[in-house]
Design a protein around this motif. Structure first.
Motif, mmCIF file in Angstrom:
data_model
loop_
_atom_site.group_PDB
_atom_site.id
_atom_site.type_symbol
_atom_site.label_atom_id
_atom_site.label_comp_id
_atom_site.label_asym_id
_atom_site.label_seq_id
_atom_site.Cartn_x
_atom_site.Cartn_y
_atom_site.Cartn_z
ATOM 1 N N ARG A 168 0.820 -1.209 0.000
ATOM 2 C CA ARG A 168 0.000 0.000 0.000
ATOM 3 C C ARG A 168 0.862 1.271 0.000
ATOM 4 O O ARG A 168 0.578 2.229 -0.708
ATOM 5 C CB ARG A 168 -0.927 0.007 1.217
ATOM 6 C CG ARG A 168 -1.851 1.221 1.277
ATOM 7 C CD ARG A 168 -2.719 1.198 2.535
ATOM 8 N NE ARG A 168 -3.505 -0.003 2.656
ATOM 9 C CZ ARG A 168 -4.681 -0.199 2.065
ATOM 10 N NH1 ARG A 168 -5.193 0.739 1.303
ATOM 11 N NH2 ARG A 168 -5.334 -1.327 2.237
ATOM 12 N N GLU A 169 1.920 1.270 0.782
ATOM 13 C CA GLU A 169 2.774 2.453 0.922
ATOM 14 C C GLU A 169 3.463 2.833 -0.389
ATOM 15 O O GLU A 169 3.638 4.008 -0.690
ATOM 16 C CB GLU A 169 3.822 2.186 2.009
ATOM 17 C CG GLU A 169 4.774 3.329 2.245
ATOM 18 C CD GLU A 169 5.830 2.978 3.276
ATOM 19 O OE1 GLU A 169 6.914 3.572 3.206
ATOM 20 O OE2 GLU A 169 5.576 2.108 4.139
ATOM 21 N N ARG A 170 3.860 1.851 -1.191
ATOM 22 C CA ARG A 170 4.614 2.126 -2.417
ATOM 23 C C ARG A 170 3.769 1.997 -3.687
ATOM 24 O O ARG A 170 4.285 2.050 -4.793
ATOM 25 C CB ARG A 170 5.802 1.180 -2.499
ATOM 26 C CG ARG A 170 6.833 1.480 -1.424
ATOM 27 C CD ARG A 170 7.985 0.487 -1.478
ATOM 28 N NE ARG A 170 8.858 0.646 -0.351
ATOM 29 C CZ ARG A 170 8.682 0.090 0.849
ATOM 30 N NH1 ARG A 170 7.641 -0.660 1.069
ATOM 31 N NH2 ARG A 170 9.539 0.285 1.820
ATOM 32 N N THR A 222 -0.740 -8.143 1.808
ATOM 33 C CA THR A 222 -1.626 -7.640 0.778
ATOM 34 C C THR A 222 -0.825 -6.750 -0.162
ATOM 35 O O THR A 222 -0.155 -5.811 0.286
ATOM 36 C CB THR A 222 -2.788 -6.845 1.404
ATOM 37 O OG1 THR A 222 -3.452 -7.690 2.343
ATOM 38 C CG2 THR A 222 -3.776 -6.394 0.346
ATOM 39 N N PHE A 223 -0.908 -7.050 -1.452
ATOM 40 C CA PHE A 223 -0.148 -6.328 -2.469
ATOM 41 C C PHE A 223 -1.037 -6.067 -3.685
ATOM 42 O O PHE A 223 -2.049 -6.725 -3.882
ATOM 43 C CB PHE A 223 1.065 -7.161 -2.925
ATOM 44 C CG PHE A 223 2.102 -7.357 -1.862
ATOM 45 C CD1 PHE A 223 3.156 -6.475 -1.728
ATOM 46 C CD2 PHE A 223 2.020 -8.435 -0.995
ATOM 47 C CE1 PHE A 223 4.112 -6.660 -0.745
ATOM 48 C CE2 PHE A 223 2.971 -8.630 -0.016
ATOM 49 C CZ PHE A 223 4.025 -7.735 0.117
ATOM 50 N N ALA A 224 -0.621 -5.115 -4.501
ATOM 51 C CA ALA A 224 -1.232 -4.879 -5.810
ATOM 52 C C ALA A 224 -0.164 -5.192 -6.845
ATOM 53 O O ALA A 224 1.017 -4.885 -6.655
ATOM 54 C CB ALA A 224 -1.686 -3.436 -5.943
ATOM 55 N N PRO A 273 -6.404 3.374 -10.800
ATOM 56 C CA PRO A 273 -7.148 2.499 -9.889
ATOM 57 C C PRO A 273 -6.643 2.671 -8.459
ATOM 58 O O PRO A 273 -5.508 3.096 -8.232
ATOM 59 C CB PRO A 273 -6.846 1.096 -10.396
ATOM 60 C CG PRO A 273 -6.352 1.282 -11.783
ATOM 61 C CD PRO A 273 -5.704 2.617 -11.822
ATOM 62 N N THR A 274 -7.469 2.314 -7.495
ATOM 63 C CA THR A 274 -7.044 2.376 -6.095
ATOM 64 C C THR A 274 -6.325 1.088 -5.712
ATOM 65 O O THR A 274 -6.458 0.061 -6.390
ATOM 66 C CB THR A 274 -8.254 2.557 -5.157
ATOM 67 O OG1 THR A 274 -9.070 1.384 -5.236
ATOM 68 C CG2 THR A 274 -9.056 3.800 -5.518
ATOM 69 N N ALA A 289 -5.891 -5.082 -4.959
ATOM 70 C CA ALA A 289 -5.266 -5.831 -3.860
ATOM 71 C C ALA A 289 -5.472 -7.342 -3.973
ATOM 72 O O ALA A 289 -6.566 -7.813 -4.269
ATOM 73 C CB ALA A 289 -5.806 -5.341 -2.528
ATOM 74 N N VAL A 290 -4.377 -8.090 -3.768
ATOM 75 C CA VAL A 290 -4.389 -9.551 -3.721
ATOM 76 C C VAL A 290 -3.587 -10.006 -2.505
ATOM 77 O O VAL A 290 -2.691 -9.301 -2.050
ATOM 78 C CB VAL A 290 -3.800 -10.192 -5.004
ATOM 79 C CG1 VAL A 290 -4.659 -9.889 -6.214
ATOM 80 C CG2 VAL A 290 -2.377 -9.746 -5.242
#
Length: 142
Positions: free
Chosen positions: A51-53, A82-84, A121-122, A127-128
């Protein structure tokens, strides 16, 4: 302890430290990204972002030569969480997603098929969950 024993123990601890420093974190996993709709120009680059990066300089990245159709890109040593996942086809091989007026001019996509609507996108849309075993994520380029 004699001086010889201290040196021996010191060398053993140093060697053990070097061995452990080269190992990935115990609970790290590989994220296998299946990138679809690749045109076959340049390379395909992916980033696994917390989320931070997110949409910044991501910690976990990889690239492979682009081949028309679908390519697999593996990103090792990603900790659980949790990552994107972001992917793009770097057609001109300049190491970045080219944009004009902030809009990408190269094919790109995100995990969970997150789409841009009047802006990027947010994190939540893309998120996965990455677990301790290998995680497979599909991204379709547009």
């Amino acid at each position: 302890m004699t001086l010889l024993n201290r040196r021996t123990w010191g060398a053993l601890f140093f060697a053990a430290g070097l061995c452990c420093a080269a190992l990935p974190p115990v609970d790290a996993a590989t994220v296998d990204i299946k990138v679809e709709n690749v045109a076959g120009k340049g390379k395909v680059s992916v980033a696994v972002c917390d989320r931070e990066r997110f949409l910044k300089q991501c910690t976990y990245t990889a690239s492979v030569p682009a081949e028309a159709g679908t390519v697999k890109v593996s990103v090792p040593d990603v900790p659980p969480g949790t990552f994107a996942v972001l992917a793009y086809e770097d057609a001109n091989d300049n190491g970045q997603l080219d944009r004009t007026l902030g809009i990408p001019t190269e094919n790109w996509g995100m995990s969970r098929d997150a789409r841009a609507n009047f802006g990027p996108p947010t994190f939540e849309d893309a998120a996965v969950e990455v677990k301790e075993e290998p995680t497979v994520v599909s991204v379709r380029l547009r």
